[in-house]
Scaffold this motif. Sequence first.
Motif, PDB file in Angstrom:
ATOM      1  N   VAL A 137       0.842  -1.202   0.000  1.00 38.61           N
ATOM      2  CA  VAL A 137       0.000   0.000   0.000  1.00 38.61           C
ATOM      3  C   VAL A 137       0.870   1.243   0.000  1.00 38.61           C
ATOM      4  CG1 VAL A 137      -1.618   1.356   1.411  1.00 38.61           C
ATOM      5  CG2 VAL A 137      -2.012  -1.087   1.040  1.00 38.61           C
ATOM      6  N   THR A 138       1.917   1.235   0.800  1.00 39.19           N
ATOM      7  CA  THR A 138       2.826   2.377   0.860  1.00 39.19           C
ATOM      8  C   THR A 138       3.454   2.645  -0.506  1.00 39.19           C
ATOM      9  OG1 THR A 138       3.267   1.900   3.187  1.00 39.19           O
ATOM     10  CG2 THR A 138       4.855   3.303   2.045  1.00 39.19           C
ATOM     11  N   LYS A 139       3.870   1.581  -1.196  1.00 40.70           N
ATOM     12  CA  LYS A 139       4.439   1.741  -2.545  1.00 40.70           C
ATOM     13  C   LYS A 139       3.396   2.273  -3.521  1.00 40.70           C
ATOM     14  CE  LYS A 139       7.887  -1.951  -2.401  1.00 40.70           C
ATOM     15  NZ  LYS A 139       8.286  -3.268  -2.968  1.00 40.70           N
ATOM     16  N   ALA A 140       2.211   1.711  -3.501  1.00 37.41           N
ATOM     17  CA  ALA A 140       1.166   2.099  -4.451  1.00 37.41           C
ATOM     18  C   ALA A 140       0.673   3.520  -4.201  1.00 37.41           C
ATOM     19  CB  ALA A 140       0.001   1.117  -4.376  1.00 37.41           C
ATOM     20  N   ALA A 141       0.678   3.954  -2.948  1.00 39.99           N
ATOM     21  CA  ALA A 141       0.170   5.281  -2.603  1.00 39.99           C
ATOM     22  C   ALA A 141       1.230   6.376  -2.736  1.00 39.99           C
ATOM     23  CB  ALA A 141      -0.385   5.265  -1.183  1.00 39.99           C
ATOM     24  N   ALA A 142       2.468   6.018  -3.012  1.00 38.26           N
ATOM     25  CA  ALA A 142       3.550   7.002  -3.072  1.00 38.26           C
ATOM     26  C   ALA A 142       3.243   8.212  -3.959  1.00 38.26           C
ATOM     27  CB  ALA A 142       4.856   6.330  -3.501  1.00 38.26           C
ATOM     28  N   PRO A 143       2.640   8.046  -5.143  1.00 44.21           N
ATOM     29  CA  PRO A 143       2.346   9.224  -5.971  1.00 44.21           C
ATOM     30  C   PRO A 143       1.347  10.203  -5.336  1.00 44.21           C
ATOM     31  CG  PRO A 143       2.178   7.205  -7.268  1.00 44.21           C
ATOM     32  CD  PRO A 143       2.316   6.800  -5.832  1.00 44.21           C
ATOM     33  N   PHE A 144       0.624   9.757  -4.325  1.00 46.89           N
ATOM     34  CA  PHE A 144      -0.389  10.588  -3.681  1.00 46.89           C
ATOM     35  C   PHE A 144       0.091  11.135  -2.332  1.00 46.89           C
ATOM     36  CE2 PHE A 144      -2.410   7.205  -6.145  1.00 46.89           C
ATOM     37  CZ  PHE A 144      -3.095   7.965  -7.081  1.00 46.89           C
ATOM     38  N   CYS A 145       1.376  10.961  -2.053  1.00 46.40           N
ATOM     39  CA  CYS A 145       1.933  11.329  -0.756  1.00 46.40           C
ATOM     40  C   CYS A 145       2.922  12.479  -0.884  1.00 46.40           C
ATOM     41  CB  CYS A 145       2.642  10.120  -0.123  1.00 46.40           C
ATOM     42  SG  CYS A 145       1.514   8.795   0.341  1.00 46.40           S
ATOM     43  N   GLU A 146       3.222  13.049   0.261  1.00 43.49           N
ATOM     44  CA  GLU A 146       4.254  14.078   0.363  1.00 43.49           C
ATOM     45  C   GLU A 146       4.987  13.885   1.683  1.00 43.49           C
ATOM     46  OE1 GLU A 146       2.138  17.764   0.288  1.00 43.49           O
ATOM     47  OE2 GLU A 146       1.130  17.393   2.202  1.00 43.49           O
ATOM     48  N   GLU A 147       6.200  14.422   1.733  1.00 43.60           N
ATOM     49  CA  GLU A 147       6.958  14.354   2.978  1.00 43.60           C
ATOM     50  C   GLU A 147       6.512  15.489   3.876  1.00 43.60           C
ATOM     51  OE1 GLU A 147      11.171  14.254   2.375  1.00 43.60           O
ATOM     52  OE2 GLU A 147      11.083  12.383   1.256  1.00 43.60           O
ATOM     53  N   ARG A 148       6.342  15.173   5.157  1.00 44.89           N
ATOM     54  CA  ARG A 148       5.912  16.183   6.126  1.00 44.89           C
ATOM     55  C   ARG A 148       6.727  16.072   7.391  1.00 44.89           C
ATOM     56  NH1 ARG A 148      -0.517  15.487   5.989  1.00 44.89           N
ATOM     57  NH2 ARG A 148      -0.865  16.061   3.844  1.00 44.89           N
ATOM     58  N   GLY A 149       6.794  17.188   8.093  1.00 41.63           N
ATOM     59  CA  GLY A 149       7.441  17.223   9.392  1.00 41.63           C
ATOM     60  C   GLY A 149       8.954  17.213   9.305  1.00 41.63           C
ATOM     61  N   LEU A 151      10.983  15.042  10.285  1.00 39.96           N
ATOM     62  CA  LEU A 151      11.553  13.739   9.949  1.00 39.96           C
ATOM     63  C   LEU A 151      11.291  13.353   8.500  1.00 39.96           C
ATOM     64  CD1 LEU A 151      10.566  11.755  13.171  1.00 39.96           C
ATOM     65  CD2 LEU A 151      12.772  12.778  12.627  1.00 39.96           C
ATOM     66  N   GLY A 152      10.515  14.143   7.794  1.00 40.44           N
ATOM     67  CA  GLY A 152      10.204  13.829   6.401  1.00 40.44           C
ATOM     68  C   GLY A 152       9.369  12.587   6.232  1.00 40.44           C
ATOM     69  N   LEU A 153       8.419  12.375   7.147  1.00 37.80           N
ATOM     70  CA  LEU A 153       7.559  11.198   7.067  1.00 37.80           C
ATOM     71  C   LEU A 153       6.596  11.327   5.901  1.00 37.80           C
ATOM     72  CD1 LEU A 153       6.703  10.759  10.849  1.00 37.80           C
ATOM     73  CD2 LEU A 153       8.395   9.501   9.512  1.00 37.80           C
ATOM     74  N   SER A 154       6.323  10.217   5.254  1.00 31.91           N
ATOM     75  CA  SER A 154       5.397  10.195   4.132  1.00 31.91           C
ATOM     76  C   SER A 154       3.966  10.270   4.650  1.00 31.91           C
ATOM     77  CB  SER A 154       5.596   8.906   3.323  1.00 31.91           C
ATOM     78  OG  SER A 154       4.754   8.904   2.211  1.00 31.91           O
ATOM     79  N   ALA A 155       3.202  11.205   4.084  1.00 32.64           N
ATOM     80  CA  ALA A 155       1.805  11.376   4.482  1.00 32.64           C
ATOM     81  C   ALA A 155       0.951  11.498   3.229  1.00 32.64           C
ATOM     82  CB  ALA A 155       1.647  12.615   5.354  1.00 32.64           C
ATOM     83  N   LEU A 156      -0.211  10.928   3.272  1.00 32.02           N
ATOM     84  CA  LEU A 156      -1.143  11.002   2.160  1.00 32.02           C
ATOM     85  C   LEU A 156      -1.737  12.400   2.115  1.00 32.02           C
ATOM     86  CD1 LEU A 156      -2.539   9.319  -0.064  1.00 32.02           C
ATOM     87  CD2 LEU A 156      -4.295   8.749   1.612  1.00 32.02           C
ATOM     88  N   LYS A 157      -1.687  13.035   0.943  1.00 33.15           N
ATOM     89  CA  LYS A 157      -2.276  14.364   0.774  1.00 33.15           C
ATOM     90  C   LYS A 157      -3.790  14.229   0.926  1.00 33.15           C
ATOM     91  CE  LYS A 157       1.154  15.495  -2.724  1.00 33.15           C
ATOM     92  NZ  LYS A 157       1.318  15.787  -4.165  1.00 33.15           N
ATOM     93  N   GLU A 158      -4.370  15.041   1.787  1.00 37.15           N
ATOM     94  CA  GLU A 158      -5.805  14.938   2.047  1.00 37.15           C
ATOM     95  C   GLU A 158      -6.630  15.158   0.788  1.00 37.15           C
ATOM     96  OE1 GLU A 158      -7.596  13.725   4.576  1.00 37.15           O
ATOM     97  OE2 GLU A 158      -5.656  13.219   5.397  1.00 37.15           O
ATOM     98  N   ASP A 159      -6.208  16.056  -0.079  1.00 33.92           N
ATOM     99  CA  ASP A 159      -6.984  16.309  -1.296  1.00 33.92           C
ATOM    100  C   ASP A 159      -6.812  15.201  -2.340  1.00 33.92           C
ATOM    101  OD1 ASP A 159      -4.356  16.957  -1.987  1.00 33.92           O
ATOM    102  OD2 ASP A 159      -4.932  18.698  -3.182  1.00 33.92           O
ATOM    103  N   GLN A 160      -5.941  14.234  -2.058  1.00 38.57           N
ATOM    104  CA  GLN A 160      -5.707  13.101  -2.961  1.00 38.57           C
ATOM    105  C   GLN A 160      -6.239  11.782  -2.396  1.00 38.57           C
ATOM    106  OE1 GLN A 160      -4.078  13.142  -6.143  1.00 38.57           O
ATOM    107  NE2 GLN A 160      -4.711  15.267  -5.832  1.00 38.57           N
ATOM    108  N   ARG A 161      -6.805  11.818  -1.198  1.00 40.29           N
ATOM    109  CA  ARG A 161      -7.219  10.600  -0.504  1.00 40.29           C
ATOM    110  C   ARG A 161      -8.237   9.791  -1.319  1.00 40.29           C
ATOM    111  NH1 ARG A 161      -6.462   8.551   4.646  1.00 40.29           N
ATOM    112  NH2 ARG A 161      -5.227  10.368   5.212  1.00 40.29           N
ATOM    113  N   GLU A 162      -9.265  10.436  -1.841  1.00 42.86           N
ATOM    114  CA  GLU A 162     -10.295   9.713  -2.597  1.00 42.86           C
ATOM    115  C   GLU A 162      -9.737   9.178  -3.909  1.00 42.86           C
ATOM    116  OE1 GLU A 162     -13.617   7.690  -3.445  1.00 42.86           O
ATOM    117  OE2 GLU A 162     -13.092   8.576  -1.523  1.00 42.86           O
ATOM    118  N   ARG A 163      -8.939   9.970  -4.575  1.00 41.31           N
ATOM    119  CA  ARG A 163      -8.310   9.516  -5.831  1.00 41.31           C
ATOM    120  C   ARG A 163      -7.400   8.319  -5.569  1.00 41.31           C
ATOM    121  NH1 ARG A 163      -3.960  12.717  -9.138  1.00 41.31           N
ATOM    122  NH2 ARG A 163      -3.720  11.287 -10.862  1.00 41.31           N
ATOM    123  N   ALA A 164      -6.635   8.389  -4.476  1.00 36.54           N
ATOM    124  CA  ALA A 164      -5.760   7.276  -4.102  1.00 36.54           C
ATOM    125  C   ALA A 164      -6.585   6.025  -3.810  1.00 36.54           C
ATOM    126  CB  ALA A 164      -4.913   7.657  -2.890  1.00 36.54           C
ATOM    127  N   ALA A 165      -7.711   6.186  -3.136  1.00 35.37           N
ATOM    128  CA  ALA A 165      -8.564   5.037  -2.812  1.00 35.37           C
ATOM    129  C   ALA A 165      -9.067   4.371  -4.085  1.00 35.37           C
ATOM    130  CB  ALA A 165      -9.733   5.465  -1.932  1.00 35.37           C
TER     131      ALA A 165
END
Length: 197
Positions: A137-149, A151-165
């Motif tokens: 899932v982490t690999k597949a969702a990578a295009p819909f994520c951005e680094e945050r914080g 520590l540069g943790l990967s987070a799903l962009k909220e405006d991309q959540r439905e498209r990612a689903a």
Amino acid sequence: MPDAPEAIRIDRFVEKQFKVSPRYELLPDGVLGYTAFGQSGVTAIVITTALDEEGGSVSERRIRTTLAHEAGHGLLHTHLFALGEKPLKLFEDGHNQPEILCRDVHGTPRESRYDGRWWEFQANRAIGGLLMPRGLVTKAAAPFCEERGGLGLSALKEDQRERAARELAEIFDVNPAVARIRLDDVFARNESGQLTL
């Protein structure tokens, strides 16, 4: 498990893990499938023929989801039967009842209701992990994520959540509802907008 994101062969997992082949039978209305247990573990996983008769991709995905649900029972609840500690209120009608846990539906297809059976809640939670493993899932969702914080943790962009689903539902061959729930597990929503550990 595949190396890249793709549909998990849940039927093959059931065969290898439990040494039983899933089978199809006519089951009572509302019962999607069941897992039968014996002293040595899972003895059968049965899916209703009604799902197979519907045809189409939605039906196929419901079959896969039901298989994953039943596999969840096999993984999480075999010890209840091996140790003789059956879930409360499941076998009230007598001691000669078959030792099974089943997946059923309540009300209309769009109605979702949890009726307090903890073993069903646990089997439902297993669906996401079995059909959509975290690493894939982490690999597949990578295009819909951005680094945050910091520590540069990967987070799903909220405006991309439905498209990612929708995209992950296609990749993993699951219904979009399953993909949404799994994305919420892997990439939890944070109401404050700040990531936490």
